[in-house]
Design a protein around this motif. Sequence first.
Motif, PDB file in Angstrom:
ATOM      1  N   ARG A  97      24.977  38.866  73.249  1.00  0.00           N
ATOM      2  CA  ARG A  97      23.492  39.032  73.594  1.00  0.00           C
ATOM      3  C   ARG A  97      22.761  37.793  73.225  1.00  0.00           C
ATOM      4  O   ARG A  97      21.921  37.204  73.755  1.00  0.00           O
ATOM      5  N   SER A  98      23.172  37.240  71.948  1.00  0.00           N
ATOM      6  CA  SER A  98      22.489  36.096  71.377  1.00  0.00           C
ATOM      7  C   SER A  98      22.676  34.799  72.191  1.00  0.00           C
ATOM      8  O   SER A  98      22.091  33.967  72.846  1.00  0.00           O
ATOM      9  N   GLU A 155      26.626  42.047  69.973  1.00  0.00           N
ATOM     10  CA  GLU A 155      25.494  41.234  69.484  1.00  0.00           C
ATOM     11  C   GLU A 155      25.543  40.057  69.712  1.00  0.00           C
ATOM     12  O   GLU A 155      24.557  39.145  70.102  1.00  0.00           O
ATOM     13  N   GLN A 156      26.696  39.318  69.456  1.00  0.00           N
ATOM     14  CA  GLN A 156      26.893  37.895  69.671  1.00  0.00           C
ATOM     15  C   GLN A 156      26.670  37.370  71.043  1.00  0.00           C
ATOM     16  O   GLN A 156      26.192  36.309  71.159  1.00  0.00           O
ATOM     17  N   VAL A 170      20.778  34.872  75.433  1.00  0.00           N
ATOM     18  CA  VAL A 170      19.339  34.336  75.012  1.00  0.00           C
ATOM     19  C   VAL A 170      19.169  32.925  74.988  1.00  0.00           C
ATOM     20  O   VAL A 170      18.354  32.431  75.733  1.00  0.00           O
ATOM     21  N   ARG A 171      20.176  32.170  74.386  1.00  0.00           N
ATOM     22  CA  ARG A 171      20.502  31.036  74.250  1.00  0.00           C
ATOM     23  C   ARG A 171      20.491  30.024  75.630  1.00  0.00           C
ATOM     24  O   ARG A 171      19.778  29.436  75.944  1.00  0.00           O
ATOM     25  N   GLU A 219      31.140  26.882  72.437  1.00  0.00           N
ATOM     26  CA  GLU A 219      30.577  28.136  72.308  1.00  0.00           C
ATOM     27  C   GLU A 219      30.930  29.129  73.493  1.00  0.00           C
ATOM     28  O   GLU A 219      30.929  30.192  73.596  1.00  0.00           O
TER      29      GLU A 219
END
Length: 580
Positions: free
Chosen positions: A249-250, A246-247, A253-254, A577
């Motif tokens: 994927r986000s 999930e992380q 997207v960013r 990140e």
Amino acid sequence: MEKLQGIPVSPGVVVGEALVLDAEGFRIPERFVSRDAVQAELERLDHAIQAAGEEIARNQDTVSRELGPKYGAIFGAHLEMLRDAQLREELEEMIRREHYSAEYAVSRTFRRYAEVFQRLESAYLAERANDIYDIEKRLLRHLLGRRREQLSHLSSPVLVLAHNLTPSETANLDRRFVRGFVTEVGGPGSHTAIVAAALEIPAVVGTGPFLTRVSGGDLVIIDGDNGLVILHPDEETLARYQYEAEQARSLAVRLQSLRDLPAQTADGVRIELMGNIEFPYEVDHCLERGADGIGLYRTEFLYLGCDKEPDEETHFQAYAQVVRAMGDRPVVIRTLDLGADKVPCVARTEEERNPFLGLRSIRLALRNIPMFRTQLRAILRASALGNVRVMFPLISTVLELRQAKMILGDVMEDLAERGVPFNRNLPVGMMVEVPSAVLLIERFVEEVDFLSIGTNDLIQYTLAVDRTNKDTVGLYNPTDPAVLKLIAMTVQVAKERGTPVNLCGQMSSSPIYTMLLLGLGLRQFSVTPSAIPEIKQVCRCVTIAQCEATAQRALSMENARDIRSYLKEELRKYVPELGG
Ligand code: PEP
Ligand code: MG
């Protein structure tokens, strides 16, 4: 639950059901059958033993007749084992008691026997394990009905677990259903690994043997970021991986929001970020991520799955598709890099003992001039459609480069005479992937319009370490000081002479190395398309001065491991990140 450590070759995490292929591509099916299917399973086993027995007896007759009874006796021994009452009893017990499928019982039992032989001190007896595998295969063939699993005929999502997959098999995986794969063998730079990245599915290679401990339908996690494979995961592990997916994927997207921003350092230096492709469809992967061009088109993958050489039109259509899609952005078409582990080669007939040191790549092209000319004609025709550049792989001597250029010039004359349009000023480049090319780089830059550093091969040839071998993976280090020195030498000379230089080896696709490479003076990278957003993000977060300091410190360090840990720390500091 069991964790296996392998070599990560294509990022991402996936959870799913296993499809297990053994060393010869046989599918090892589900482990269990229902209680009421036990009788039918025993009958299937019986039929398979009968049929395999008849087959072996026929072989024994033929071989005895043609070569004499001494040779026929080899099959006699197989027959004896197959019909051994104790073995039969064991197989039936597994089906009756454990409700194992007949295939699974065969596979488990024969492998256990083979392992006993393999452990024996005597080389002669250890060899007998092969006889046991032979009988196992025969039985499985009768139980499963066909020789190799057709990976192209899948109908539900699977994770492929195999002993080995060739680059061709990997390329032919059905992307709608194969969500990831793991192989027991294979190294970090193998072309199977490169194709996995092109398919954009998580993949791990070189785990070592594990296939006997898993069966079709079992739940498996493939962690392509860390090279981990988890068999039969527990609830907690599953939940953790689902959270991490999930992380990821986000984050994706960013990063996608960077698509239309330039790859530019924080102090405003423009970096050219291009994509490496193997198949024309990957152009879309590059465009989706805002690539500045195609920095490496590995054309040899056009040969995949063909049993004859592609003709000029086939070459041309593939190139035209890529060039048209890229508009006026550059497309670097590399001439055929066949041979070694890449693509079963129609042009080579004899087996080689050291294929990576043998007749591969440009050497093969220069030995097969009609094939080379066919490709060059297609590249030249495509050059009339956009911003095409041509590049020769594996150049190790100046003479070789001149020869390739001469043939190119010749083909140009030919086309000109026939009035076929092409770009007369087609830029010509070479890959720098052999230490001899670096050592004489001053001479090479005189001969070309651009250079592209191929670290996948440069690492292998500098450190004398096979890029496909899992057992030497500890030596296959992009950060080895010797490799860094060769990259630095190439970039420095190219800069002095004003020759553009790119880096298109896998190293450029990992954010860990971006600061180092910028610090060494590189301003162009060609990367796996899926890596474009991350590499762009690193470029946008750092200044050239920071990168130069990082590179200097790295160059002063003693070994690959220290340099890698230091680069990881730096990445964590400047781009938290991505620093994991
Ligand atoms: C390389 O060697 O780094 C390279 C890009 O070429 P390939 O991986 O196709 O051999
Ligand atoms: Mg190479």
